[in-house]
Design a protein around this motif. Structure first.
Motif, PDB file in Angstrom:
ATOM      1  N   SER A  23       0.832  -1.209   0.000  1.00  0.00           N
ATOM      2  CA  SER A  23       0.000   0.000   0.000  1.00  0.00           C
ATOM      3  C   SER A  23       0.866   1.257   0.000  1.00  0.00           C
ATOM      4  N   THR A  24       1.977   1.228   0.739  1.00  0.00           N
ATOM      5  CA  THR A  24       2.884   2.380   0.751  1.00  0.00           C
ATOM      6  C   THR A  24       3.564   2.536  -0.600  1.00  0.00           C
ATOM      7  N   ILE A  25       3.959   1.428  -1.201  1.00  0.00           N
ATOM      8  CA  ILE A  25       4.563   1.473  -2.531  1.00  0.00           C
ATOM      9  C   ILE A  25       3.610   2.123  -3.524  1.00  0.00           C
ATOM     10  N   GLN A  26       2.341   1.772  -3.442  1.00  0.00           N
ATOM     11  CA  GLN A  26       1.357   2.351  -4.355  1.00  0.00           C
ATOM     12  C   GLN A  26       1.144   3.842  -4.090  1.00  0.00           C
ATOM     13  N   GLU A  27       1.162   4.238  -2.822  1.00  0.00           N
ATOM     14  CA  GLU A  27       1.038   5.660  -2.496  1.00  0.00           C
ATOM     15  C   GLU A  27       2.236   6.442  -3.025  1.00  0.00           C
ATOM     16  N   VAL A  28       3.425   5.881  -2.868  1.00  0.00           N
ATOM     17  CA  VAL A  28       4.631   6.524  -3.374  1.00  0.00           C
ATOM     18  C   VAL A  28       4.577   6.629  -4.901  1.00  0.00           C
ATOM     19  N   ALA A  29       4.104   5.577  -5.539  1.00  0.00           N
ATOM     20  CA  ALA A  29       3.997   5.594  -7.001  1.00  0.00           C
ATOM     21  C   ALA A  29       3.045   6.694  -7.473  1.00  0.00           C
ATOM     22  N   LYS A  30       1.937   6.864  -6.776  1.00  0.00           N
ATOM     23  CA  LYS A  30       1.002   7.938  -7.125  1.00  0.00           C
ATOM     24  C   LYS A  30       1.672   9.300  -6.987  1.00  0.00           C
ATOM     25  N   LEU A  31       2.442   9.461  -5.921  1.00  0.00           N
ATOM     26  CA  LEU A  31       3.152  10.714  -5.678  1.00  0.00           C
ATOM     27  C   LEU A  31       4.141  10.999  -6.802  1.00  0.00           C
ATOM     28  N   PHE A  32       4.941   9.988  -7.151  1.00  0.00           N
ATOM     29  CA  PHE A  32       5.937  10.168  -8.197  1.00  0.00           C
ATOM     30  C   PHE A  32       5.279  10.398  -9.557  1.00  0.00           C
ATOM     31  N   VAL A 142      10.641  10.654  -0.046  1.00  0.00           N
ATOM     32  CA  VAL A 142      10.487   9.238   0.283  1.00  0.00           C
ATOM     33  C   VAL A 142      11.858   8.710   0.681  1.00  0.00           C
ATOM     34  N   ALA A 143      11.936   8.044   1.830  1.00  0.00           N
ATOM     35  CA  ALA A 143      13.191   7.461   2.295  1.00  0.00           C
ATOM     36  C   ALA A 143      13.149   5.953   2.093  1.00  0.00           C
ATOM     37  N   LEU A 144      14.209   5.424   1.484  1.00  0.00           N
ATOM     38  CA  LEU A 144      14.355   3.978   1.339  1.00  0.00           C
ATOM     39  C   LEU A 144      15.515   3.542   2.234  1.00  0.00           C
ATOM     40  N   TYR A 169       7.381   9.636   3.469  1.00  0.00           N
ATOM     41  CA  TYR A 169       7.077   8.213   3.345  1.00  0.00           C
ATOM     42  C   TYR A 169       8.362   7.430   3.624  1.00  0.00           C
ATOM     43  N   ILE A 170       8.213   6.241   4.219  1.00  0.00           N
ATOM     44  CA  ILE A 170       9.375   5.400   4.527  1.00  0.00           C
ATOM     45  C   ILE A 170       9.146   4.007   3.957  1.00  0.00           C
ATOM     46  N   LEU A 171      10.144   3.513   3.236  1.00  0.00           N
ATOM     47  CA  LEU A 171      10.119   2.155   2.705  1.00  0.00           C
ATOM     48  C   LEU A 171      11.315   1.385   3.261  1.00  0.00           C
ATOM     49  N   ASP A 172      11.113   0.097   3.503  1.00  0.00           N
ATOM     50  CA  ASP A 172      12.105  -0.739   4.182  1.00  0.00           C
ATOM     51  C   ASP A 172      12.572  -1.858   3.258  1.00  0.00           C
ATOM     52  N   THR A 173      13.894  -1.966   3.049  1.00  0.00           N
ATOM     53  CA  THR A 173      14.436  -3.036   2.203  1.00  0.00           C
ATOM     54  C   THR A 173      14.335  -4.412   2.850  1.00  0.00           C
ATOM     55  N   GLY A 174      14.157  -4.444   4.158  1.00  0.00           N
ATOM     56  CA  GLY A 174      14.059  -5.718   4.853  1.00  0.00           C
ATOM     57  C   GLY A 174      15.391  -6.335   5.227  1.00  0.00           C
ATOM     58  N   ALA A 175      16.492  -5.633   4.960  1.00  0.00           N
ATOM     59  CA  ALA A 175      17.819  -6.162   5.296  1.00  0.00           C
ATOM     60  C   ALA A 175      18.058  -6.073   6.805  1.00  0.00           C
ATOM     61  N   PRO A 176      18.915  -6.943   7.343  1.00  0.00           N
ATOM     62  CA  PRO A 176      19.150  -6.960   8.791  1.00  0.00           C
ATOM     63  C   PRO A 176      20.134  -5.884   9.233  1.00  0.00           C
ATOM     64  N   LEU A 177      20.292  -5.730  10.520  1.00  0.00           N
ATOM     65  CA  LEU A 177      21.324  -4.867  11.084  1.00  0.00           C
ATOM     66  C   LEU A 177      22.683  -5.311  10.544  1.00  0.00           C
ATOM     67  N   GLY A 178      23.451  -4.367  10.027  1.00  0.00           N
ATOM     68  CA  GLY A 178      24.745  -4.699   9.447  1.00  0.00           C
ATOM     69  C   GLY A 178      24.674  -5.136   7.999  1.00  0.00           C
ATOM     70  N   ASP A 179      23.462  -5.336   7.478  1.00  0.00           N
ATOM     71  CA  ASP A 179      23.209  -5.649   6.068  1.00  0.00           C
ATOM     72  C   ASP A 179      23.538  -7.087   5.680  1.00  0.00           C
ATOM     73  N   ALA A 180      24.754  -7.562   6.017  1.00  0.00           N
ATOM     74  CA  ALA A 180      25.147  -8.918   5.641  1.00  0.00           C
ATOM     75  C   ALA A 180      24.256  -9.948   6.337  1.00  0.00           C
ATOM     76  N   MET A 181      23.923 -11.032   5.616  1.00  0.00           N
ATOM     77  CA  MET A 181      22.863 -11.916   6.094  1.00  0.00           C
ATOM     78  C   MET A 181      23.299 -13.323   6.488  1.00  0.00           C
ATOM     79  N   ALA A 208       7.063   0.031 -11.927  1.00  0.00           N
ATOM     80  CA  ALA A 208       5.930  -0.574 -12.626  1.00  0.00           C
ATOM     81  C   ALA A 208       4.626   0.148 -12.301  1.00  0.00           C
ATOM     82  N   GLU A 209       4.423   0.488 -11.030  1.00  0.00           N
ATOM     83  CA  GLU A 209       3.198   1.195 -10.634  1.00  0.00           C
ATOM     84  C   GLU A 209       3.127   2.589 -11.266  1.00  0.00           C
ATOM     85  N   VAL A 210       4.264   3.271 -11.304  1.00  0.00           N
ATOM     86  CA  VAL A 210       4.297   4.600 -11.928  1.00  0.00           C
ATOM     87  C   VAL A 210       3.972   4.495 -13.414  1.00  0.00           C
ATOM     88  N   ALA A 211       4.578   3.533 -14.106  1.00  0.00           N
ATOM     89  CA  ALA A 211       4.320   3.352 -15.539  1.00  0.00           C
ATOM     90  C   ALA A 211       2.840   3.111 -15.799  1.00  0.00           C
TER      91      ALA A 211
END
Length: 266
Positions: A23-32, A142-144, A169-181, A208-211
């Motif tokens: 839902s946030t991705i779609q809101e950001v796409a509308k904004l862009f 928008v912060a990623l 708006y804030i979007l999260d990559t889902g990566a862990p603390l320190g990035d390396a997994m 894709a949503e913006v397009a």
């Protein structure tokens, strides 16, 4: 489980994290999309390896005009590693106060513009100040980020504020603390980062949503496409027209740069 299987499993977790943000991705796409429909641009900025997300959005196959990739080589030129233009200098410069405002001094922005700032930790000075400067110009940001990495990190900005403090708006990559997994037996440092994986998934979902929004509103995007898909001449025409459109959009960002002067003052 092999390390490859472990990484792919972690990747599935990242996909799950991103799915929850649809839902946030779609809101950001509308904004862009609205910025592009208004004849303006979406500004993209990332220092360090976050530069990859900027270039993932534009220009490459499957992308289209409407985005201004702000890539400072001094902050993101990594391949020499040491010596002149090395990594040490880039890591130092991305925490120099005031650099963001000097970068944006080059552009005549509008409140109709929008911005995407990418920073895994959200704690380095230049990306934070870039977002702050955009908000001062009434440009929505928008912060990623990698939320877990951001939460476990300390801001390098003097006032302690982080990138998300200057984001609409804030979007999260889902990566862990320190990035390396992945952890290897007997090795105390994890390997194989995840923020790029999550970032690319989010970038292309937004794209894709913006397009789709542009197309449905009568502004079908000029998508950089392979001749193997659309035919060689059509591909050439799309590349040329897309680059021309980008040039025309960029020209607007330079029209009124600097303080206004009377003709008599020149």
């Amino acid at each position: 489980m092999s390390l490859t299987q472990q990484y792919l499993s972690k990747g599935k977790d990242i996909i799950s994290t991103i799915e929850k943000q649809e839902s946030t991705i779609q809101e950001v796409a509308k904004l862009f999309a609205q910025s592009i429909l208004n004849g303006r641009m979406v500004h993209l900025f990332g220092s360090g390896h976050s530069r990859m997300m900027v270039e993932e959005m534009w220009p490459r196959y499957g992308s289209f005009p409407g985005f201004n990739p702000i890539v400072e080589l001094s902050l993101s030129f990594h391949n020499l590693v040491v010596g002149a233009n090395g990594q040490r200098q880039a890591m130092f410069l991305e925490n120099v106060p005031g650099l963001a405002s000097r970068i944006l001094r080059n552009f005549d922005t509008s409140p109709q513009d929008t911005a995407l700032i990418i920073s895994s930790s959200g704690c380095n000075v230049v990306p934070i100040e870039m977002a702050e400067e955009f908000q001062k110009r009434n440009v929505k940001v928008v912060a990623l980020v990698s939320s877990l990495h951001l939460e476990g990190s300390t801001s390098k900005k003097a006032d302690g504020k982080k990138l998300i403090d200057f984001a609409d708006y804030i979007l999260d990559t889902g990566a862990p603390l320190g990035d390396a997994m992945l952890y290897i037996d007997g090795l105390d440092s994890p390997v194989a980062p995840g923020s790029t994986l999550g970032g690319v998934l989010i970038i292309n979902s937004i794209k894709a949503e913006v397009a789709n929004i542009l197309h449905k509103n009568g502004k079908s995007p000029k998508v950089l496409s392979s001749g193997k898909i659309v035919g060689e001449q059509r591909a050439v025409d799309l590349f040329e027209s897309a680059y021309d459109e980008h040039a025309h959009l960029m020209a607007k960002l330079y029209e009124n740069v600097g303080p206004k002067k009377n003709i008599d003052d020149l």
